[in-house]
Write a protein that holds these residues in place. Structure first.
Motif, PDB file in Angstrom:
ATOM      1  N   PRO A   1       1.010  -1.325  -0.215  1.00 51.65           N
ATOM      2  CA  PRO A   1       0.115  -0.302   0.197  1.00 51.65           C
ATOM      3  C   PRO A   1       1.332   1.186   0.041  1.00 51.65           C
ATOM      4  N   ASN A   2       2.138   1.433   0.699  1.00 53.14           N
ATOM      5  CA  ASN A   2       2.845   2.457   0.980  1.00 53.14           C
ATOM      6  C   ASN A   2       3.368   2.748  -0.509  1.00 53.14           C
ATOM      7  N   PHE A   3       3.742   1.363  -0.961  1.00 59.09           N
ATOM      8  CA  PHE A   3       3.909   1.568  -2.264  1.00 59.09           C
ATOM      9  C   PHE A   3       3.464   2.277  -3.832  1.00 59.09           C
ATOM     10  N   ILE A   4       2.383   1.849  -3.432  1.00 61.41           N
ATOM     11  CA  ILE A   4       1.494   2.925  -4.108  1.00 61.41           C
ATOM     12  C   ILE A   4       1.255   4.065  -3.948  1.00 61.41           C
ATOM     13  N   ARG A   5       0.640   4.263  -2.897  1.00 58.96           N
ATOM     14  CA  ARG A   5       0.604   5.714  -2.337  1.00 58.96           C
ATOM     15  C   ARG A   5       2.023   6.618  -3.203  1.00 58.96           C
ATOM     16  N   TRP A   6       2.829   5.818  -2.747  1.00 59.33           N
ATOM     17  CA  TRP A   6       4.206   6.759  -3.126  1.00 59.33           C
ATOM     18  C   TRP A   6       4.490   6.845  -4.344  1.00 59.33           C
ATOM     19  N   THR A   7       3.688   5.941  -5.587  1.00 62.95           N
ATOM     20  CA  THR A   7       4.207   6.222  -6.790  1.00 62.95           C
ATOM     21  C   THR A   7       2.640   6.345  -7.491  1.00 62.95           C
ATOM     22  N   ILE A   8       1.842   7.033  -6.948  1.00 61.11           N
ATOM     23  CA  ILE A   8       1.002   7.972  -7.114  1.00 61.11           C
ATOM     24  C   ILE A   8       1.236   9.350  -7.106  1.00 61.11           C
ATOM     25  N   CYS A   9       2.305   9.770  -6.154  1.00 60.63           N
ATOM     26  CA  CYS A   9       3.170  11.084  -6.777  1.00 60.63           C
ATOM     27  C   CYS A   9       3.878  11.396  -8.400  1.00 60.63           C
TER      28      CYS A   9
ATOM     29  N   VAL B   1       0.864  20.323 -14.087  1.00 61.12           N
ATOM     30  CA  VAL B   1       1.389  20.271 -15.376  1.00 61.12           C
ATOM     31  C   VAL B   1       1.711  18.717 -15.672  1.00 61.12           C
ATOM     32  N   LEU B   2       3.008  18.680 -14.590  1.00 60.13           N
ATOM     33  CA  LEU B   2       3.184  17.195 -14.996  1.00 60.13           C
ATOM     34  C   LEU B   2       1.960  15.774 -15.250  1.00 60.13           C
ATOM     35  N   HIS B   3       0.802  16.599 -14.263  1.00 62.49           N
ATOM     36  CA  HIS B   3      -0.487  15.464 -15.193  1.00 62.49           C
ATOM     37  C   HIS B   3      -0.944  15.111 -16.536  1.00 62.49           C
ATOM     38  N   GLY B   4      -1.083  16.617 -16.467  1.00 62.65           N
ATOM     39  CA  GLY B   4      -1.318  17.309 -18.449  1.00 62.65           C
ATOM     40  C   GLY B   4      -1.155  16.763 -18.751  1.00 62.65           C
ATOM     41  N   LEU B   5       0.705  16.008 -19.007  1.00 56.21           N
ATOM     42  CA  LEU B   5       1.215  15.483 -19.777  1.00 56.21           C
ATOM     43  C   LEU B   5       1.458  14.216 -19.703  1.00 56.21           C
ATOM     44  N   HIS B   6       0.828  13.422 -18.778  1.00 55.00           N
ATOM     45  CA  HIS B   6       0.801  12.207 -18.236  1.00 55.00           C
ATOM     46  C   HIS B   6       2.108  12.141 -17.605  1.00 55.00           C
TER      47      HIS B   6
ATOM     48  N   ALA C   1      -4.261  18.885  -5.591  1.00 50.45           N
ATOM     49  CA  ALA C   1      -3.462  18.043  -6.233  1.00 50.45           C
ATOM     50  C   ALA C   1      -1.747  18.209  -5.872  1.00 50.45           C
ATOM     51  N   ALA C   2      -1.620  18.704  -5.226  1.00 57.89           N
ATOM     52  CA  ALA C   2      -0.255  18.939  -4.660  1.00 57.89           C
ATOM     53  C   ALA C   2      -0.034  18.594  -3.314  1.00 57.89           C
ATOM     54  N   TRP C   3      -1.360  18.415  -2.299  1.00 54.79           N
ATOM     55  CA  TRP C   3      -1.673  17.823  -1.125  1.00 54.79           C
ATOM     56  C   TRP C   3      -1.297  16.601  -0.769  1.00 54.79           C
ATOM     57  N   LYS C   4      -2.232  16.214  -2.642  1.00 50.25           N
ATOM     58  CA  LYS C   4      -2.242  14.672  -2.857  1.00 50.25           C
ATOM     59  C   LYS C   4      -1.062  14.109  -3.508  1.00 50.25           C
ATOM     60  N   GLY C   5       0.275  14.832  -3.656  1.00 52.19           N
ATOM     61  CA  GLY C   5       1.960  14.331  -4.429  1.00 52.19           C
ATOM     62  C   GLY C   5       1.741  14.712  -5.795  1.00 52.19           C
ATOM     63  N   MET C   6       0.533  15.437  -6.252  1.00 47.85           N
ATOM     64  CA  MET C   6       1.120  15.324  -7.955  1.00 47.85           C
ATOM     65  C   MET C   6       0.994  17.115  -8.641  1.00 47.85           C
TER      66      MET C   6
ATOM     67  N   GLU D   1       3.745   4.587 -18.228  1.00 45.09           N
ATOM     68  CA  GLU D   1       3.059   3.755 -18.748  1.00 45.09           C
ATOM     69  C   GLU D   1       1.940   3.020 -17.776  1.00 45.09           C
ATOM     70  N   GLU D   2       1.641   2.807 -16.935  1.00 48.38           N
ATOM     71  CA  GLU D   2       0.848   1.859 -16.448  1.00 48.38           C
ATOM     72  C   GLU D   2      -0.070   2.534 -16.711  1.00 48.38           C
ATOM     73  N   PRO D   3      -1.034   1.807 -17.149  1.00 44.19           N
ATOM     74  CA  PRO D   3      -2.846   2.558 -17.181  1.00 44.19           C
ATOM     75  C   PRO D   3      -3.298   3.188 -16.291  1.00 44.19           C
ATOM     76  N   ALA D   4      -3.349   1.222 -15.889  1.00 45.32           N
ATOM     77  CA  ALA D   4      -3.922   1.712 -13.920  1.00 45.32           C
ATOM     78  C   ALA D   4      -3.689   3.212 -13.368  1.00 45.32           C
ATOM     79  N   LEU D   5      -2.437   3.309 -13.434  1.00 45.45           N
ATOM     80  CA  LEU D   5      -1.966   4.303 -12.388  1.00 45.45           C
ATOM     81  C   LEU D   5      -2.340   6.262 -12.921  1.00 45.45           C
ATOM     82  N   ARG D   6      -2.006   5.807 -14.247  1.00 46.03           N
ATOM     83  CA  ARG D   6      -2.994   7.516 -15.068  1.00 46.03           C
ATOM     84  C   ARG D   6      -4.115   7.630 -14.587  1.00 46.03           C
ATOM     85  N   GLN D   7      -5.076   6.043 -14.613  1.00 46.33           N
ATOM     86  CA  GLN D   7      -6.369   6.349 -14.298  1.00 46.33           C
ATOM     87  C   GLN D   7      -6.115   7.069 -12.381  1.00 46.33           C
ATOM     88  N   ILE D   8      -5.502   6.354 -11.811  1.00 46.22           N
ATOM     89  CA  ILE D   8      -5.650   7.073 -10.626  1.00 46.22           C
ATOM     90  C   ILE D   8      -5.472   8.396 -10.388  1.00 46.22           C
ATOM     91  N   GLN D   9      -4.389   8.571 -11.778  1.00 45.30           N
ATOM     92  CA  GLN D   9      -4.192  10.268 -11.399  1.00 45.30           C
ATOM     93  C   GLN D   9      -4.952  10.742 -12.061  1.00 45.30           C
TER      94      GLN D   9
END
Length: 448
Positions: free
Chosen positions: A272-280, A342-347, A334-339, A409-417
Motif C-alpha cells: 500500500p505504501n508503494f502504491i501511495r508513493w507511486t501516485i506522486c 502540469v506534469l499530469h497534463g502531459l501524463h 492536487a499538490a496535497w496528494k503529491g501530484m 506507462e502503467e494505465p491503471a496508475l494514469r487512471q488513478i491520477q
C-alpha cells in the motif's frame, strides 16, 4: 476513464511488529489472495495488486524493479522482497526435483512447527546400561561411564569440529590438488551458518545429502543469522524456530513461519505504501513548488476580490477573480496528494534520483528478470556510497524542480491520477463558487 469520485488513495501504513499469531497472518494473506489480491476501498485497484506486480503483469513505474527500488531507497527494507522472491524461485525449483531427491528432505509439518514455537520439541534421552550404573554408583567414574555408554549407544556422537578442521576434511576429500579458493565462498557461508546455529543453542549439521543444503547455508548467513548483511526483522522465537527446521530439512516448508511474516509485511504495509508513493508524479521540490503556486493563486484571488469589493465597482466584477480561486485551489488539492497538475497534463513523471544518473536510463526503467545471484549476494542493501547521492545533492533547487520527465506507462496508475485530478477540479469549482458568492453578497465599500 476514471474511478469513482469517492476514490481515496491508500493510507500510509506505519511499520510495526503487530502481536498477532501466524495463523491470523496467514488467514489475512489468504483472504487477500481470494479477494483478488487488492481492495479498491483501500485505494488499490486489481490492476496494481501485489500478486500482479510480483508476477510482472504491470508497466513502469509499478514493476517489481520499481517496488524493489522503493523498498531499498525509501523504506530501507528491501530484504523482505529479496527473500520473498528467492523463496518463490526456490519453491519452484524444489517442485521440479526428482522424487528420489525430495525424499531426502522430508516436509516440516505444521505440528512440528507449532511444537517448536511452543518450546515442546522433545530431546532424545540418554540411556545408560543399568548394570554399569549400579556397579559404579556413588563413585568418581559414574560420569565417565555415562559418557562412554552414550558414545557406544550412539556411534555418530562425535565431537564437533572447528571450521578449519571441516575445511581440511573437505580439501582432503576432494584431493590436495583442489584449489582452496573454490571453497572460499562456501566456507564463508558455512561458518556464518555454523555461528547462527551455535547462537541458537543447536548442533550444526554441515554435511548432508539433502538437496540445496549449500544454498540454504548461504540464505542463513545472508537473511537469518544475527548481524547478517540482509537480516530479516525476526523475533528471537521466529529465528530459533526456522533454524531448528533448517537443521532437519531443506524442504521449503521449513521457512513456513518466516515466509508468512515477510509476506504479511509486504502485502499489508509495503505494497500500500508503494502504491501511495507511486501516485506522486513529481519529486518533493516540484510538489512543494506546486503547493506554493496554489497558495499564490488563492492569495491572488482573495486580494482581487477584496479590492473590487472595497471599490465602487458593481457586483459582477467580483466574479472575475473566480479564475484565480479555481486554479489556486485545484493546484493546492492536487499538490496535497503529491501530484503536479502540469506534469499530469502531459501524463509525465519525474525520474527518481537513482534513475537520473544511470549511464543507460532505459536499462533502469525496462523490466528485467531479477537474477537469482542478486538474492544470494553477500552485499548489503546500504546505498550511502552510491555515486548518485553526492551528484544529486549538488543539483540546485531550480534544476530539481524542472528535472527530467518520462511517460507514465502503467494505465491503471494514469487512471488513478486522472481521478485525483478530476476530484481536485470539482473541489476547486465548488469552493470557488462558494467563496465568490460570499464576496458578491457583501455590500461594496465605495472607498475609492
Amino acid at each position: 476513464m476514471v474511478y469513482q469520485l469517492t476514490y481515496r488513495r491508500p493510507s500510509h501504513v506505519p511499520s510495526s511488529r503487530e502481536s498477532i499469531s501466524g495463523e491470523e497472518k496467514q488467514k489475512s494473506i489468504n483472504d487477500s489472495i481470494n479477494s483478488g489480491s487488492s481492495c479498491m476501498s483501500c485505494g488499490i485497484p486489481d490492476a496494481l495488486s501485489f500478486d500482479r506486480i510480483i508476477s510482472g503483469g504491470v508497466c513502469p513505474p509499478c514493476t517489481v524493479r520499481d517496488f524493489m527500488n522503493y523498498l531499498k531507497y525509501i523504506e530501507h527494507a528491501a530484504e523482505n522482497l529479496q527473500f520473498f522472491l528467492w523463496f518463490r524461485d526456490y519453491s519452484a525449483r524444489w517442485e521440479n526435483l526428482p522424487e528420489s531427491e525430495k525424499a531426502l528432505a522430508p516436509e516440516w509439518t505444521r505440528a512440528q512447527a507449532e511444537a517448536e514455537a511452543a518450546g515442546n520439541v522433545p530431546s532424545r534421552p540418554k540411556r545408560v546400561d543399568p548394570q554399569v550404573a549400579a556397579v559404579l554408583k556413588d563413585t568418581d567414574f559414574a560420569d565417565g561411564a555415562l559418557r562412554a555408554t552414550v558414545d557406544r549407544a550412539d556411534p555418530f556422537n562425535t565431537p564437533s569440529k572447528t571450521p578449519d578442521e571441516e575445511k581440511r576434511d573437505m580439501m582432503s576429500e576432494y584431493g590436495s590438488s583442489t584449489d582452496e579458493k573454490t571453497f572460499g565462498s562456501y566456507n564463508t557461508h558455512q561458518s556464518a551458518a555454523h555461528k547462527a546455529f551455535d547462537d541458537a543453542g543447536m548442533k550444526w549439521k554441515p554435511f548432508t545429502a539433502q538437496p540445496y543444503r549449500e544454498e540454504i547455508d548461504r540464505i542463513i548467513s545472508i537473511y537469518i543469522a544475527e548481524g547478517s548483511p540482509r537480516e530479516l526483522n525476526l523475533s528471537a522465537r521466529e529465528r530459533t524456530a526456522v533454524l531448528h527446521a533448517l537443521q532437519n530439512t531443506t524442504h521449503p516448508t521449513a521457512f513456513r513461519s518466516i515466509v508468512t511474516t515477510v509476506e504479511y509485511s509486504l502485502r499489508k504495509q509495503a505494497h500500500p505504501n508503494f502504491i501511495r508513493w507511486t501516485i506522486c508524479n513529481g519529486n518533493r521540490p516540484r510538489v512543494v513548488f506546486a503547493r506554493g503556486l496554489g497558495v499564490a493563486g488563492i492569495l491572488g484571488g482573495f486580494l482581487a476580490d477584496l479590492l473590487i469589493t472595497l471599490s465602487h465597482a458593481s457586483r459582477p466584477w467580483r466574479v472575475i477573480p473566480f479564475l484565480g480561486w479555481f486554479i489556486g485551489i485545484a493546484t493546492l488539492i492536487a499538490a496535497w496528494k503529491g501530484m503536479c497538475v502540469v506534469l499530469h497534463g502531459l501524463h509525465h513523471r519525474h525520474l527518481r534520483p537513482w534513475e537520473l544518473f544511470s549511464e543507460d536510463p532505459e536499462d533502469v526503467l525496462d523490466e528485467k528478470l531479477l537474477s537469482r545471484e542478486s538474492f544470494t549476494s553477500q552485499s548489503t542493501n546500504s546505498f550511502e556510497d552510491e555515486p548518485w547521492i553526492p551528484r544529486y545533492g549538488k543539483r540546485n533547487i531550480i534544476r530539481k524542480i524542472f528535472d527530467r520527465q518520462i511517460w507514465v506507462e502503467e494505465p491503471a496508475l494514469r487512471q488513478i491520477q486522472d481521478t485525483i485530478f478530476l476530484q481536485a477540479l470539482l473541489g476547486a469549482f465548488v469552493l470557488s463558487c462558494i467563496i465568490v458568492g460570499i464576496f458578491c453578497a457583501v455590500p461594496r465599500g465605495n472607498l475609492y
